[in-house]
Write an enzyme that holds these catalytic residues in place. Structure first.
Site, short mmCIF file in Angstrom:
data_model
loop_
_atom_site.label_atom_id
_atom_site.label_comp_id
_atom_site.label_asym_id
_atom_site.label_seq_id
_atom_site.Cartn_x
_atom_site.Cartn_y
_atom_site.Cartn_z
N CYS A 2 0.92 -1.13 -0.39
CA CYS A 2 -0.27 0.26 0.16
C CYS A 2 1.08 1.13 -0.20
O CYS A 2 1.78 0.62 0.56
CB CYS A 2 -0.47 -0.07 1.32
SG CYS A 2 -1.54 -1.56 1.39
N ARG A 27 3.89 -0.11 -7.43
CA ARG A 27 3.26 -1.02 -5.63
C ARG A 27 2.77 -1.94 -5.91
O ARG A 27 2.49 -2.75 -5.39
CB ARG A 27 3.44 0.28 -4.54
CG ARG A 27 4.90 0.22 -4.04
CD ARG A 27 4.54 1.45 -3.11
NE ARG A 27 4.54 1.26 -2.29
CZ ARG A 27 4.83 1.28 -0.77
NH1 ARG A 27 6.00 2.56 -0.95
NH2 ARG A 27 4.88 0.69 0.53
N TRP A 74 -3.71 -2.30 -0.59
CA TRP A 74 -3.46 -3.89 -1.64
C TRP A 74 -4.00 -4.34 -0.46
O TRP A 74 -3.56 -4.21 0.53
CB TRP A 74 -1.66 -3.85 -1.37
CG TRP A 74 -1.43 -5.33 -3.14
CD1 TRP A 74 -1.87 -5.04 -4.14
CD2 TRP A 74 -1.32 -6.00 -2.20
NE1 TRP A 74 -1.37 -6.06 -4.23
CE2 TRP A 74 -1.13 -7.03 -3.26
CE3 TRP A 74 -1.36 -7.07 -1.23
CZ2 TRP A 74 -0.73 -8.30 -3.73
CZ3 TRP A 74 -0.42 -8.57 -1.47
CH2 TRP A 74 -0.20 -9.22 -2.57
N ASN A 100 -0.46 1.51 6.09
CA ASN A 100 0.72 0.74 6.05
C ASN A 100 0.44 -0.43 6.40
O ASN A 100 0.76 0.12 8.11
CB ASN A 100 1.21 0.85 5.63
CG ASN A 100 1.05 1.61 3.99
OD1 ASN A 100 -0.36 1.75 2.66
ND2 ASN A 100 2.68 2.70 3.39
N GLY A 101 0.75 -1.46 6.56
CA GLY A 101 0.42 -2.60 7.29
C GLY A 101 -0.10 -3.39 8.09
O GLY A 101 -1.10 -3.81 7.25
N GLU A 483 12.45 -25.50 -10.21
CA GLU A 483 12.55 -24.53 -9.50
C GLU A 483 14.28 -23.49 -10.31
O GLU A 483 13.87 -22.34 -10.90
CB GLU A 483 11.91 -24.16 -8.42
CG GLU A 483 11.77 -22.48 -8.41
CD GLU A 483 10.48 -21.58 -8.93
OE1 GLU A 483 10.15 -22.36 -9.79
OE2 GLU A 483 10.67 -20.69 -8.48
N LYS A 487 13.56 -20.71 -13.29
CA LYS A 487 13.98 -19.45 -12.81
C LYS A 487 15.38 -18.93 -14.16
O LYS A 487 15.69 -18.46 -14.98
CB LYS A 487 14.54 -19.30 -12.06
CG LYS A 487 14.31 -19.25 -11.12
CD LYS A 487 13.21 -18.06 -10.84
CE LYS A 487 11.36 -17.97 -11.39
NZ LYS A 487 10.41 -18.77 -10.74
N GLU A 490 14.07 -18.92 -17.99
CA GLU A 490 13.10 -18.09 -17.80
C GLU A 490 13.36 -16.52 -18.64
O GLU A 490 12.75 -15.79 -18.96
CB GLU A 490 11.50 -18.72 -16.96
CG GLU A 490 12.06 -17.49 -15.83
CD GLU A 490 11.35 -17.63 -15.56
OE1 GLU A 490 9.33 -17.10 -15.28
OE2 GLU A 490 10.69 -17.55 -13.87
N HIS A 506 19.45 -42.30 -15.36
CA HIS A 506 18.14 -43.06 -16.39
C HIS A 506 18.02 -42.13 -17.84
O HIS A 506 17.38 -43.42 -18.62
CB HIS A 506 16.92 -43.56 -15.40
CG HIS A 506 17.03 -44.32 -14.21
ND1 HIS A 506 16.82 -45.98 -14.84
CD2 HIS A 506 17.08 -43.68 -13.49
CE1 HIS A 506 17.06 -45.73 -12.94
NE2 HIS A 506 17.75 -45.31 -12.31
N LYS A 605 3.36 -11.76 -16.66
CA LYS A 605 2.58 -11.95 -14.85
C LYS A 605 2.04 -12.53 -14.56
O LYS A 605 2.31 -13.77 -13.48
CB LYS A 605 2.87 -10.44 -13.82
CG LYS A 605 3.02 -10.78 -12.89
CD LYS A 605 4.33 -11.90 -12.34
CE LYS A 605 4.42 -11.90 -11.26
NZ LYS A 605 5.23 -12.96 -10.34
#
Ligand code: F6R
Length: 610
Positions: A2, A27, A74, A100-101, A483, A487, A490, A506, A605
């Site tokens: 936020c 943000r 947010w 915020n928080g 993963e 990363k 991509e 194998h 995204k």
């Protein structure tokens, strides 16, 4: 997350506040609002969605006022709707507050205030602060004392800005855990959560530290410490350009988000660990313990990085909670004839909460009578709205296309769920407490790994020209190998594969030669000895080994060409630490190869199409 901006001075506040909010748009937010002191009353305007909507809500002749605060929200507590948008006001409409928080004890405070006759208009944790301040003012306290008094009652984090009709030219700002600054102009002053909101007007700022309160008026500002004693603070000249500030001083959002992980992880765990009982409190599950005990099978469905987290979840849940668990790509699950019934728990994992395949898979599961849960980052997203219950990740907005901090928060959320399920079934209270203690330590351990970024950068330097990279891991770290490979491919466009280390013989072993770097994810865990043998196999064929190992490891150190250390933790939590060097490795390689790391080619995204 936020954003907050406030203005007090001779100019019209609204255009300045809107401009400030626009600077904070990067943000991420889902609603916005402005509050002004106008002729002895508080005037509030809010809108769901983008700032343009707020601008339209303000009308063609924007309200006139010289003191105001504004906020982009947010959502964390409560859906992203008009009632929950900030600023929030008290019962009498004499003050407005943007926050915020997270106020962790909001529930208790809300109940106590309601008993004293306060009426709440939103589902937010923030609103309790407005009523607390009102309550203290009604008992004769000054504006600043009432704010300080209210803050002394809250647990959690805040960055706040408050205006009041009692002191119409004043903004009170305070910070604990959420950044806030006072920006100093000529005969005008600002408050903001981020310097980018005010940089067009001044570069002189005072950063508040935790516990400090600022009293800001057009011609002066005062900073008070935790004991309400006035203190001198250095004025900082901000030399950064806007883009750098938005990225928190980092060159890219991806790096910022990697470095955010101690905090994002902390936010995922915050308020959810019950140390005495050795379990987790997960209010959003919307399911009773009895119902959880009825579950006889779990299916986790997701895509991409979230699917990798799901695999780790499968291992955790089966090992510690002893519930049979399967993981399915959402895109496969939705078009099969999956076997699920009322005793199946289907968990969808999604950072965005909007991934079309995951959403469709959950809808299909629901149609077949399964109970559905979402592990989602974006509050109020479609998946979050449609599932029966869930766990919000609270990782904060993830802007870089390559998912990083959402992944570690997904693993942490799965660990919380495992702990909860495990304590209902097979885990003892002592085991539960040990897990809680280790989870509490994790953000600090993450910090230790991230401090080794320069070592990872040096390793990256030697991989720049690789055409293919193989990532190998076993047990909990097999999905981490997947993963790491994802990363790298991509964002750097280098071909990479992840495999369970023992599967190498194998087939993939045929690829190994001195041109093929092999990254082993091999912390000292239950399968450590097994993976040492796999490393030997690679070395015997002239392969180049980079190993992520537990600090103090000597066995692999002897074999690896390069090593990156991570601290020791419980086996099932090691992925949160071992993935960090792999995120950094991909990042540094991509940057050195000149790739656009925040916006890799062909990727979006949020994948809202099939
Ligand atoms: C990879 C990445 C993607 C996402 C996938 C699912 O870095 O970001 O693989 O993980 O598209 O997205 P969410 O989690 O939003 O459902």
């Amino acid at each position: 997350m936020c954003g907050i901006v406030g203005y007090t001075g001779a100019r019209q506040a609204v255009p300045l506040l809107l401009e400030g909010l626009r600077r904070l748009e990067y943000r991420g937010y889902d609603s916005a609002g402005v509050a002004l002191v106008v002729e002895g009353r508080i005037d509030v305007h809010k809108a769901v969605g983008k700032i343009d909507r707020l601008e339209r809500a303000l009308g063609p002749t924007q309200p006139s006022g010289h003191v105001g605060i504004a906020h982009t929200r947010w959502a964390t507590h409560g859906a992203p709707n008009l009632a929950n948008a900030h600023p929030h006001i008290d019962c009498g409409g004499t003050l407005a507050l943007a926050h915020n928080g997270i106020i962790e004890n909001a529930g208790l405070l809300r109940a106590a205030l309601a008993q004293r006759g306060h009426t709440f208009r939103s589902d937010t944790d923030t609103e309790v602060l407005a009523h607390l301040i009102e309550d203290l003012q009604a008992r004769g306290q000054s504006f600043v004392d009432a704010v300080a008094g209210a803050l002394s009652k809250v647990e959690g984090t805040y960055g706040i800005a408050v205006i009041s009709t009692r002191e119409p030219d004043t903004i009170i700002a305070a910070r604990r855990g959420s950044p806030l600054l006072v920006a100093i102009g000529t005969n005008e002053n600002f408050v903001a959560s981020d310097a980018s909101a005010v940089l067009a007007h001044t570069r002189s700022v005072v950063y508040l530290d935790d516990g400090e309160i600022a009293v800001v008026r057009p011609h002066e500002y005062r900073i008070l410490d935790v004991d309400a004693v006035e203190k001198e603070k250095a004025v900082t000249h901000v030399a950064w350009d806007l883009g750098t500030i938005e990225r928190g001083g980092y060159a890219h959002f991806m790096l910022k988000e990697i470095m955010d992980q101690p905090e994002s992880l902390h936010n995922t765990l915050r308020g959810r660990l019950l140390e005495d009982e050795g379990t987790a409190r997960l209010g959003g599950l919307n399911v009773t313990d009895e119902e959880l005990l009825q579950i006889n099978r779990i299916v986790i469905t997701a895509c991409g990085t979230s699917w990798h987290a799901a695999l780790i979840g499968e291992y955790m849940i089966e090992e510690l909670a002893r519930v049979p668990t399967e993981v399915e790509y959402a895109s496969e699950f939705r078009y099969r004839n999956p076997i699920v019934d009322a005793r199946t728990l289907v968990i969808g994992i999604s950072q965005s909460g909007e991934t079309a395949d995951t959403l469709a898979a959950l809808r299909e599961a629901k149609r077949r009578g399964a109970r559905t849960l979402g592990l989602v980052n974006v509050v109020g997203s479609t998946i979050a709205r449609e599932v029966d219950g869930g766990i919000y990740l609270h990782a904060g907005p993830e802007i870089g296309v390559a998912s990083t901090k959402a992944f570690t928060s997904q693993i942490a959320a799965l660990a919380l769920l495992t702990l909860k399920l495990g304590r209902l079934r097979s885990l003892s209270i002592l085991q539960g407490r040990e897990i809680v203690r280790e989870l509490v330590r994790l953000p600090h351990l993450v910090e230790q790994v991230l401090a080794r970024a320069p070592e990872v950068e040096a390793v990256a330097e030697r991989l720049l020209r690789a055409g293919n990279v193989l990532y190998l891991g076993r047990g909990y770290n097999f999905p981490v190998a997947l993963e790491g490979a994802l990363k790298l491919k991509e964002i750097s466009y280098i071909h990479a594969e992840g495999y369970p280390a023992a599967e190498m013989k194998h087939g993939p072993i045929a690829l190994i030669d001195d041109l093929m770097p092999v990254v082993f994810v091999a912390p000292r865990d239950a399968v450590y000895q097994k993976i040492v043998s796999n490393v030997e196999e690679v070395k015997a064929r002239g392969g180049r080994v980079i190993a992520v190992v537990t600090a103090g490891d000597t066995g692999l150190a002897r074999l690896a060409d390069q090593r990156i250390d991570v601290p020791e933790t419980l086996d099932f939590l090691t992925p949160i630490l071992t993935v960090l060097p792999l995120q950094l490795l991909a990042y540094y390689i991509a940057v050195r190869r000149g790739c656009n790391v925040d916006q890799p080619r062909n990727l979006a995204k949020s994948v809202t199409v099939e």
